[in-house]
Structures are given as C-alpha cells and as structure tokens.
Design an enzyme around this catalytic site. Structure first.
Site, short mmCIF file in Angstrom:
data_model
loop_
_atom_site.label_atom_id
_atom_site.label_comp_id
_atom_site.label_asym_id
_atom_site.label_seq_id
_atom_site.Cartn_x
_atom_site.Cartn_y
_atom_site.Cartn_z
N GLY A 34 45.57 38.12 42.07
CA GLY A 34 45.82 39.26 42.08
C GLY A 34 44.33 40.42 42.51
O GLY A 34 43.50 39.31 41.66
N LEU A 35 44.44 41.67 42.69
CA LEU A 35 42.92 42.46 42.42
C LEU A 35 43.00 42.39 40.98
O LEU A 35 43.33 42.85 40.08
CB LEU A 35 44.03 43.61 42.73
CG LEU A 35 44.43 43.56 44.46
CD1 LEU A 35 44.92 45.37 44.46
CD2 LEU A 35 43.11 43.48 45.13
N GLY A 37 42.66 44.49 37.51
CA GLY A 37 42.95 45.08 36.61
C GLY A 37 44.69 44.84 37.03
O GLY A 37 45.30 46.35 37.25
N LYS A 40 46.47 39.92 35.42
CA LYS A 40 46.20 38.59 35.75
C LYS A 40 45.76 37.65 34.16
O LYS A 40 46.32 36.74 33.46
CB LYS A 40 45.33 38.00 36.63
CG LYS A 40 45.91 38.26 37.83
CD LYS A 40 44.98 37.74 39.01
CE LYS A 40 42.62 38.36 38.35
NZ LYS A 40 42.77 39.84 38.85
N SER A 41 44.61 38.30 33.86
CA SER A 41 43.93 37.81 32.74
C SER A 41 44.56 37.94 30.78
O SER A 41 44.94 37.35 30.35
CB SER A 41 42.71 38.30 32.04
OG SER A 41 41.85 38.17 33.40
N SER A 108 41.00 35.19 43.61
CA SER A 108 40.96 34.56 44.54
C SER A 108 41.52 35.12 45.34
O SER A 108 42.79 35.20 45.86
CB SER A 108 42.03 33.35 44.11
OG SER A 108 43.12 33.73 43.63
#
Length: 201
Positions: A34-35, A37, A40-41, A108
């Site tokens: 995903g973009l 922000g 994801k993390s 990615s």
C-alpha cells in the site's frame, strides 16, 4: 563467457512440515502492500503483538528496517526497488520454510514485482494484503513528512507523487484504513488465518 557455478541445493532431513508441527501452525508470508502512510507498518506491528501473545512464531520485516542493513546499498530507482523486493522475497521464503508467520510491510508498488515474490512460494504460503487508503488520506497523515518533501522536490521517485502505485488485482484481503480501525484490521487478518487453518481457533 560466464564461469560455471558449481552450486547445489542441499536438502536436510528436517523439512518445513516438521518445523510447523513443533510450532503448532503453518508458515506463511503476509505481504502488506500500500501507499506510504496507508497503515502497513502499524497494522503489521500490532498483528505481530496479537499473534505473539497467542503463542504464534512470527517475524516482521519492515521496509525502513531492512534498508538499515540487508538493503542498505540500495536506493529508490526502479531497478533498486525491484532488487529490494527480490531480496525481501528470498528472505521471506527462508522464514516461511522455517515455519514462521512472516509479516512484511513494503510499499512494493509494482504488480510484476509482487508476482515475482508470489512465484517463490508454494500454494497457500503467500497472502497478499492490500492496505488501502487514498493518496489524499495518506498525504494528510504523512507520519514521516515524506509527501511534503516529495511535493517540494526534495525526494524524487516517490510513490504516489512522481512514481506510480499499482494496486493489487486479486489480493487475499483488502483493509481500507479510512474505514477500519487498526484493531478491526488486525481482527480481520486473524479471522482469515483461523478460517484458512493457518492458526488454530
């Protein structure tokens, strides 16, 4: 002419299924894309907490973290981004072979690179999770101030600004972080893992 390489893969008598049996769950990679922000993390880190508390054996690979070591020699050109993802895919394959639930949080951005990683795994070992959020929402969050720098021309080849992001065409899960809380997103993943027998209920 390239010198012939005398390299042989050495199989051991202990296999992935043996490692999974000891751990009590299947090994797989959860590939968060995903973009910047999008969340994801944050989701991967909270999911790791939940899985660890439940007794699962996990390891988390984060985009920024691997660039401190494994991929510290890479920049952000298209070629370096491909190599970044290739290396992470290979490391993830080793972790999955070890029977771990591996969590990867990488932008990615290119479909072909994610397909390259997917091809490294056996059926059912690769779970693609699209962490969805609009560019506007990600720019508003901008936790690292990267979008602001990209808009000012201080960062080049930044995904979503002057480099494209190609959303997954058939992800296993879509987590819309403009609608879901972190806790809700994590629960959806846990439910998916339980439903598909990666985890015991």
């Amino acid at each position: 002419m390239m010198e012939e390489k005398h390299i042989t893969w050495h199989e051991g008598s202990v296999i992935k299924q043996d490692r999974e049996k000891i751990k009590g769950h299947k090994g797989a990679v959860l590939w968060f894309t995903g973009l910047s922000g999008s969340g994801k993390s944050t989701i991967a880190a909270e999911l790791e907490n939940v899985l660890h508390a439940a007794g699962a054996h996990t390891y988390r690979l984060d985009g920024d973290n691997v660039r401190h070591g494994l991929n510290s020699d890479l920049g952000f050109s298209d070629g370096d981004r491909v190599e970044n993802i290739r290396r992470v895919g290979e490391v993830s394959r080793l972790f999955v072979d070890a029977g771990l639930i591996t969590l990867t949080a990488f932008i990615s951005p290119f479909q072909k690179d994610r397909e390259m990683v997917r091809s490294l795994f056996n059926e059912g070992e690769f779970i693609e999770i699209y962490v969805k959020a609009s560019l506007e929402a990600c720019e508003k969050r901008d936790p690292k101030g990267l979008y602001a720098k990209a808009r000012k021309g201080k960062i080049h080849q930044f995904t979503g600004i002057d480099s494209p992001y190609e959303p997954p065409t058939a992800p296993h899960l879509v987590l819309d972080t403009e609608k879901l809380t972190i806790e809700e997103a994590v629960q959806l993943i846990v439910s998916y893992l339980q439903k598909h027998k990666y985890l015991k209920n």
